[in-house]
Design an enzyme around this catalytic site. Structure first.
Site, PDB file in Angstrom:
ATOM      1  N   ASP A  27       0.828  -1.240  -0.033  1.00 52.43           N
ATOM      2  CA  ASP A  27       0.221   0.154   0.041  1.00 52.43           C
ATOM      3  C   ASP A  27       0.800   1.132   0.040  1.00 52.43           C
ATOM      4  OD1 ASP A  27      -1.398   1.788   2.573  1.00 52.43           O
ATOM      5  OD2 ASP A  27      -2.229   1.637   0.686  1.00 52.43           O
ATOM      6  N   ASP A  30      -0.093   5.245   0.895  1.00 56.72           N
ATOM      7  CA  ASP A  30      -0.243   5.938   2.020  1.00 56.72           C
ATOM      8  C   ASP A  30      -0.455   5.562   3.596  1.00 56.72           C
ATOM      9  OD1 ASP A  30      -2.381   7.468  -0.439  1.00 56.72           O
ATOM     10  OD2 ASP A  30      -0.809   8.425   0.359  1.00 56.72           O
ATOM     11  N   GLY A  42     -10.229   7.706  -1.292  1.00 62.39           N
ATOM     12  CA  GLY A  42     -10.252   8.259  -2.312  1.00 62.39           C
ATOM     13  C   GLY A  42     -10.569   9.765  -2.004  1.00 62.39           C
ATOM     14  N   GLY A  43      -9.712  10.585  -2.415  1.00 59.73           N
ATOM     15  CA  GLY A  43      -9.709  11.976  -2.233  1.00 59.73           C
ATOM     16  C   GLY A  43     -11.018  12.875  -2.603  1.00 59.73           C
ATOM     17  N   LYS A  44     -11.512  12.333  -3.911  1.00 63.64           N
ATOM     18  CA  LYS A  44     -12.890  12.834  -4.348  1.00 63.64           C
ATOM     19  C   LYS A  44     -14.033  12.538  -3.758  1.00 63.64           C
ATOM     20  CE  LYS A  44     -11.733  11.414  -8.837  1.00 63.64           C
ATOM     21  NZ  LYS A  44     -10.295  11.215  -8.774  1.00 63.64           N
ATOM     22  N   GLU A  45     -13.980  11.145  -3.473  1.00 67.15           N
ATOM     23  CA  GLU A  45     -15.032  10.713  -2.521  1.00 67.15           C
ATOM     24  C   GLU A  45     -14.970  11.175  -1.173  1.00 67.15           C
ATOM     25  OE1 GLU A  45     -13.486   7.727  -5.825  1.00 67.15           O
ATOM     26  OE2 GLU A  45     -12.365   9.087  -4.394  1.00 67.15           O
ATOM     27  N   ARG A  46     -13.853  11.660  -0.663  1.00 67.76           N
ATOM     28  CA  ARG A  46     -13.879  12.187   0.607  1.00 67.76           C
ATOM     29  C   ARG A  46     -14.350  13.442   0.671  1.00 67.76           C
ATOM     30  NH1 ARG A  46      -8.298  10.964   2.108  1.00 67.76           N
ATOM     31  NH2 ARG A  46      -8.959   9.152   1.765  1.00 67.76           N
ATOM     32  N   HIS A  91     -10.234  18.801  -6.280  1.00 64.64           N
ATOM     33  CA  HIS A  91      -9.212  17.533  -6.250  1.00 64.64           C
ATOM     34  C   HIS A  91      -8.100  17.853  -6.979  1.00 64.64           C
ATOM     35  CE1 HIS A  91      -7.681  13.514  -6.202  1.00 64.64           C
ATOM     36  NE2 HIS A  91      -7.997  13.653  -4.908  1.00 64.64           N
ATOM     37  N   THR A 118      -2.784   0.743  -4.481  1.00 66.13           N
ATOM     38  CA  THR A 118      -2.843   2.164  -3.702  1.00 66.13           C
ATOM     39  C   THR A 118      -4.222   2.720  -4.266  1.00 66.13           C
ATOM     40  OG1 THR A 118      -2.352   4.363  -3.144  1.00 66.13           O
ATOM     41  CG2 THR A 118      -1.472   3.483  -5.165  1.00 66.13           C
ATOM     42  N   THR A 119      -5.089   3.615  -3.284  1.00 65.94           N
ATOM     43  CA  THR A 119      -6.071   4.259  -3.574  1.00 65.94           C
ATOM     44  C   THR A 119      -5.698   5.871  -4.384  1.00 65.94           C
ATOM     45  OG1 THR A 119      -7.126   3.188  -1.813  1.00 65.94           O
ATOM     46  CG2 THR A 119      -8.222   5.119  -2.833  1.00 65.94           C
TER      47      THR A 119
END
Ligand code: XBP
Ligand code: MG
Length: 232
Positions: A8, A10, A50-54, A80, A120-121
């Site tokens: 992974d 992060d 996921g940054g966009k999902e967050r 993002h 990784t995400t």
């Protein structure tokens, strides 16, 4: 030996989430939004990968002032992208170093004949910057397979990114070990049938890792020779 270690990124290769959090806040400020994610809130928001999902989760569950009624997807994509620019800039400025034992584990694994992969995400540009900043020009080439970001339809804890890595490695899960830092990541790897080692990170140290084969403070205490016993 046709076996692989799947890393992974992060929280595992490096303690990156604090830099991600600051990059989100820079993007919010740059967009003139009155949003600011402190560490406690960010820890909660990390439940969504996921940054966009967050960002979307924040808008939908925290009533974020300033989010548009129309084209929320477009708004999130643009925001993002600004966040990714801020993050890669901070990484290029030397903000991040590898966690203890990561570089040694990579070198030892290669000496022992293991194939290396990444699942990784995070957005590929973030990974490129991190590998370049911490491992130099050879960084990318150390990993035979790299699966990242939106390359799969469902993000962790769904197993998609690990299934993709197995497919590209052309290996069964039983011939791999995953190294993760979070419960979402652990569940993702386990759902793909992969034995998983967890090195909890600053944002995940309170999470439940009961499905893990091994939970260690960091990779300094992992001897690659121990991996042999982990293969089912
Ligand atoms: C963790 C994630 C990522 C990062 C932010 O990735 O959930 O979304 O928090 O990166 P990993 P992006 O699987 O490596 O632990 O903003 O690029 O999504
Ligand atoms: Mg992680």
């Amino acid at each position: 030996m046709n076996r692989a270690i799947i890393f992974d990124v992060d929280g595992t290769l490096a303690e990156t989430e604090e830099t991600h959090r600051r990059a989100f806040n820079r993007a919010f400020k740059g967009a003139g939004l009155p949003w600011s994610w402190d560490q406690d809130l960010y820890r909660k928001l990390l439940a969504v990968t996921g940054g966009k999902e967050r960002i979307r989760h924040f808008v939908e569950h925290y009533g974020a002032e300033g989010a548009p009624q129309q084209d929320l997807d477009g708004f999130i994509r643009t925001l993002h992208a600004e966040k990714t620019t801020a993050y890669t800039q901070m990484v290029n400025d030397g903000d991040i170093e590898l966690r203890p034992g990561v570089e040694e584990t990579i070198a030892s694994a290669i000496r022992h004949g293991y194939r290396l992969a990444i699942a990784t995400t995070t957005t590929p540009a973030n990974l490129d910057a991190l590998l370049e900043a911490t491992l130099g020009d050879i960084g990318q080439g150390l990993f035979e397979v790299i699966c990242a970001g939106d390359s799969v339809p469902n993000k962790k804890p769904a197993p998609d990114v690990y299934f993709k890595a197995l497919e590209e490695l052309d290996l069964p899960g039983s011939s791999c070990v995953a190294i993760e830092d979070s419960r979402n990541g652990l569940l993702s790897a386990c759902a793909a049938g992969i034995t998983t080692i967890v090195t909890p990170s600053i944002y995940t140290c309170d999470e439940n890792f009961e499905e893990a084969a091994l939970v260690i403070e960091n990779l300094e205490s992992l001897d690659v020779a121990d991996l042999d016993m982990m293969f089912r």
